[in-house]
Design a protein around this motif. Structure first.
Motif, PDB file in Angstrom:
ATOM      1  N   UNK A  56     -65.135  63.102   1.006  1.00  0.00           N
ATOM      2  CA  UNK A  56     -65.502  62.334  -0.176  1.00  0.00           C
ATOM      3  C   UNK A  56     -67.019  62.298  -0.249  1.00  0.00           C
ATOM      4  N   UNK A  57     -67.552  62.728  -1.393  1.00  0.00           N
ATOM      5  CA  UNK A  57     -69.001  62.752  -1.594  1.00  0.00           C
ATOM      6  C   UNK A  57     -69.348  61.847  -2.773  1.00  0.00           C
ATOM      7  N   UNK A  58     -70.297  60.934  -2.560  1.00  0.00           N
ATOM      8  CA  UNK A  58     -70.777  60.053  -3.618  1.00  0.00           C
ATOM      9  C   UNK A  58     -71.897  60.771  -4.368  1.00  0.00           C
ATOM     10  N   UNK A  59     -71.781  60.854  -5.702  1.00  0.00           N
ATOM     11  CA  UNK A  59     -72.753  61.577  -6.507  1.00  0.00           C
ATOM     12  C   UNK A  59     -73.495  60.627  -7.452  1.00  0.00           C
ATOM     13  N   UNK A  60     -74.779  60.888  -7.620  1.00  0.00           N
ATOM     14  CA  UNK A  60     -75.601  60.089  -8.532  1.00  0.00           C
ATOM     15  C   UNK A  60     -75.613  60.734  -9.915  1.00  0.00           C
ATOM     16  N   UNK A  61     -76.155  60.010 -10.870  1.00  0.00           N
ATOM     17  CA  UNK A  61     -76.269  60.524 -12.236  1.00  0.00           C
ATOM     18  C   UNK A  61     -77.117  61.797 -12.273  1.00  0.00           C
ATOM     19  N   UNK A  62     -78.170  61.831 -11.470  1.00  0.00           N
ATOM     20  CA  UNK A  62     -79.033  63.016 -11.436  1.00  0.00           C
ATOM     21  C   UNK A  62     -78.342  64.215 -10.791  1.00  0.00           C
ATOM     22  N   UNK A  63     -77.371  63.966  -9.920  1.00  0.00           N
ATOM     23  CA  UNK A  63     -76.637  65.071  -9.307  1.00  0.00           C
ATOM     24  C   UNK A  63     -75.535  65.607 -10.219  1.00  0.00           C
ATOM     25  N   UNK A  64     -75.048  64.787 -11.122  1.00  0.00           N
ATOM     26  CA  UNK A  64     -73.938  65.201 -11.981  1.00  0.00           C
ATOM     27  C   UNK A  64     -74.376  65.642 -13.375  1.00  0.00           C
ATOM     28  N   UNK A  65     -75.650  65.403 -13.728  1.00  0.00           N
ATOM     29  CA  UNK A  65     -76.156  65.751 -15.058  1.00  0.00           C
ATOM     30  C   UNK A  65     -77.495  66.474 -14.915  1.00  0.00           C
ATOM     31  N   UNK A  66     -77.895  67.206 -15.946  1.00  0.00           N
ATOM     32  CA  UNK A  66     -79.222  67.843 -15.903  1.00  0.00           C
ATOM     33  C   UNK A  66     -80.331  66.791 -16.000  1.00  0.00           C
ATOM     34  N   UNK A  67     -81.567  67.164 -15.658  1.00  0.00           N
ATOM     35  CA  UNK A  67     -82.675  66.209 -15.695  1.00  0.00           C
ATOM     36  C   UNK A  67     -82.923  65.584 -17.075  1.00  0.00           C
ATOM     37  N   UNK A  68     -82.400  66.183 -18.118  1.00  0.00           N
ATOM     38  CA  UNK A  68     -82.580  65.607 -19.457  1.00  0.00           C
ATOM     39  C   UNK A  68     -81.898  64.245 -19.592  1.00  0.00           C
TER      40      UNK A  68
END
Length: 143
Positions: A56-68
């Motif tokens: 199980x890996x916890x992902x941040x908004x920056x990891x799941x979306x482009x920098x925009x």
């Protein structure tokens, strides 16, 4: 009993302090929204003859979306900073407009990161209310 400020005296700094607090709260919300885990990704790997391996890996908004994705997170920052940058005679109207726009942003983003910005909205609203109260003439009853 506390005396009301003299209308001819120096203006209260509390609305400005509250507007700075709104900006700092919006900054904290944007940083939190970008860096706190927002989703979990679970992978299951298996090889013949071994038990399945769960990861199980916890992902941040920056990891799941482009920098925009940082562009919409900057909107509340700008809306809370702008009233601090305008000339004194335009502060109240600018603060009112920016607070209304911040409310609109929160309503549009309430399903995702909008909740993060509610404290900033509360501080900005209090700043507007106190600025308005300071602008109103004080009437004293004759005793």
């Amino acid at each position: 009993m506390e005396q009301a400020p003299d209308p001819g005296g120096p203006p209260s700094r509390l609305p400005t302090v509250l507007q700075v607090a709104a900006f700092l709260l919006a900054a904290a919300a944007s940083i939190s929204a970008a860096l706190l885990p927002v989703m979990a990704e679970e992978t299951v790997g298996s090889s013949p003859g071994t038990p399945p391996e769960h990861t199980v890996e916890q992902l941040t908004l920056l990891q799941t979306h482009p920098p925009t994705v940082l562009i919409p997170l900057a909107v509340p920052l700008l809306l809370t900073l702008l009233p601090l940058l305008v000339p004194r005679r335009a502060v109240w109207w600018t603060a009112v407009g920016c607070t209304i726009l911040l409310l609109g942003f929160i309503v549009l983003a309430i399903a995702s990161v909008g909740w993060f910005y509610l404290p900033a909205l509360a501080a900005a609203t209090a700043a507007v209310a106190l600025q308005r109260a300071a602008r109103l003439p004080h009437h004293r009853d004759a005793a």
